[in-house]
Design an enzyme around this catalytic site. Sequence first.
Site, PDB file in Angstrom:
ATOM      1  N   THR A 224      -4.077   8.638   5.445  1.00  0.00           N
ATOM      2  CA  THR A 224      -4.789   7.605   4.271  1.00  0.00           C
ATOM      3  C   THR A 224      -3.739   5.955   4.960  1.00  0.00           C
ATOM      4  O   THR A 224      -2.371   5.597   4.748  1.00  0.00           O
ATOM      5  CB  THR A 224      -4.889   7.658   3.721  1.00  0.00           C
ATOM      6  OG1 THR A 224      -3.608   7.665   2.774  1.00  0.00           O
ATOM      7  CG2 THR A 224      -5.562   8.712   3.464  1.00  0.00           C
ATOM      8  N   ASN A 226      -3.346   2.326   2.699  1.00  0.00           N
ATOM      9  CA  ASN A 226      -3.657   2.324   1.235  1.00  0.00           C
ATOM     10  C   ASN A 226      -4.489   0.874   1.483  1.00  0.00           C
ATOM     11  O   ASN A 226      -3.532  -0.300   1.690  1.00  0.00           O
ATOM     12  CB  ASN A 226      -2.337   2.340   0.598  1.00  0.00           C
ATOM     13  CG  ASN A 226      -2.666   2.483  -0.587  1.00  0.00           C
ATOM     14  OD1 ASN A 226      -3.028   1.228  -1.130  1.00  0.00           O
ATOM     15  ND2 ASN A 226      -1.924   3.549  -1.540  1.00  0.00           N
ATOM     16  N   GLU A 274      -8.107   4.358  -0.592  1.00  0.00           N
ATOM     17  CA  GLU A 274      -7.446   5.199   0.557  1.00  0.00           C
ATOM     18  C   GLU A 274      -7.977   5.566   1.176  1.00  0.00           C
ATOM     19  O   GLU A 274      -9.261   6.005   1.216  1.00  0.00           O
ATOM     20  CB  GLU A 274      -6.570   6.440  -0.282  1.00  0.00           C
ATOM     21  CG  GLU A 274      -5.051   5.978  -1.053  1.00  0.00           C
ATOM     22  CD  GLU A 274      -4.745   7.376  -1.206  1.00  0.00           C
ATOM     23  OE1 GLU A 274      -3.268   7.178  -1.199  1.00  0.00           O
ATOM     24  OE2 GLU A 274      -5.513   8.024  -2.088  1.00  0.00           O
TER      25      GLU A 274
END
Length: 330
Positions: A224, A226, A274
Site C-alpha cells: 500500500t 501510505n 493507505e
Amino acid sequence: MWITSSPATALTPTAIALGNFDGVHRGHRRVIEPVLVPVTESQRSLLAQKGRSPLATGSELPQIYTTVVTFWPHPREFFSGQPRALLTPIAEKAQQLKVMGVDQLVRLPFDRELASLTPQDFVDVILVRQLGATRVSVGQDFRFGHGRTGTAEHLRAIAAHHGIEVIIVPLETCAEERISSSGIREALQSGDIARANRLLGHPYTLLGDVVAGAQLGRKLGFPTANLRLPSDKFLPRQGVYSAWAYLAHDPAPLPAVMNLGNRPTVDGLNQTVEVHLLDWSGDLYGQTLTVCLESFLRPEQKFDSLESLTAQIHLDCEQAKASLSAKVQA
C-alpha cells in the site's frame, strides 16, 4: 495559475467569482462560470479609457484576469476559534480551479480588519481599489460586510455606482436537494459516497504525498501507498473504499482500494490513509497521488488474526474491481 494571499500582488483588472468555494461543487461552478465568459471589446475599451490597468502584451486593450476570490481562514473558523477541516485544501482547490480555466486565486486574509468592513467599504476598498473588478459573480445567498449585513442585491446596488456588473446565480439543486458544502460533509461522514459525488459533480478527492509506512500490507501481499494529507483535509467515514488513483503527470486512472482508519487488527494507534493499486507494481515513495473515491465498501473492523484480515482484503479487492468495472461500463 497565479495564487496570492495579498490583494496588493493580484493581477488586475479582474472578473471575480466571490465566495468560500469549499469543495468547488456544482453550485460553486455555476458561480464561477460567468467570469470565464470573455469580456466584450467595448468593456475592455472602457477600462483602457479609465486607465484602470496595464495593457495586455501585443494588444491595445487591457487583459482582464478571471479570478476566484475566497477567504482564509474560513470565516467560521475565524469567529469560532476552532480549526475547520476543508473539503478542498489549497492545493486541491487550486488544481480544480486551474482545470476550469481560472487565471488566479486570491485568498483574502480574513482578520478583524476585514470582518469590520461595511458592505460599502468592502466594495470600495477590496473590489474596486485593490482588485480592479469589472464583473462580479456571487451565489444568491452570498453575505458580506460587518455582521454579514450585505446581501447579493446590496452588492449589485453598490457595485453599480462603479460600473461593475454583478451576476447573482440562483441556488443549485440536485434531485430536489440543495447543493451545499454541509450536505457533502454529511454524506461523506455517513459513507454515502454516491450522494457526495452527485452533489460535488465530481468524485471526492484526496491528494497527498506517498510516505514510508509500517509496510504491513507488503508482508500480507498487498503493498500500500501510505498517504500524507494536508492537516486541514476533511476525511470521510473510516473504512474501505473503491477508488481511482492518478499518479502525477499521468492521466491514466488506476483502479485502487483505499483504507482509512487506525488498523485495529494490529493495534494501530494513529489514523492512516493507505491505498493499494490493483494489478500494479512499482515504487511510489515521494510521488504525489490523487485518489478519487467511488464507493464505500465496508466499515473498518478488527479481525481475530492476520489470516482473517488477508482473506478480507482479497474480498475487498474483488469487490472493488467489480464496482469500478461496473462504473466504467455504465
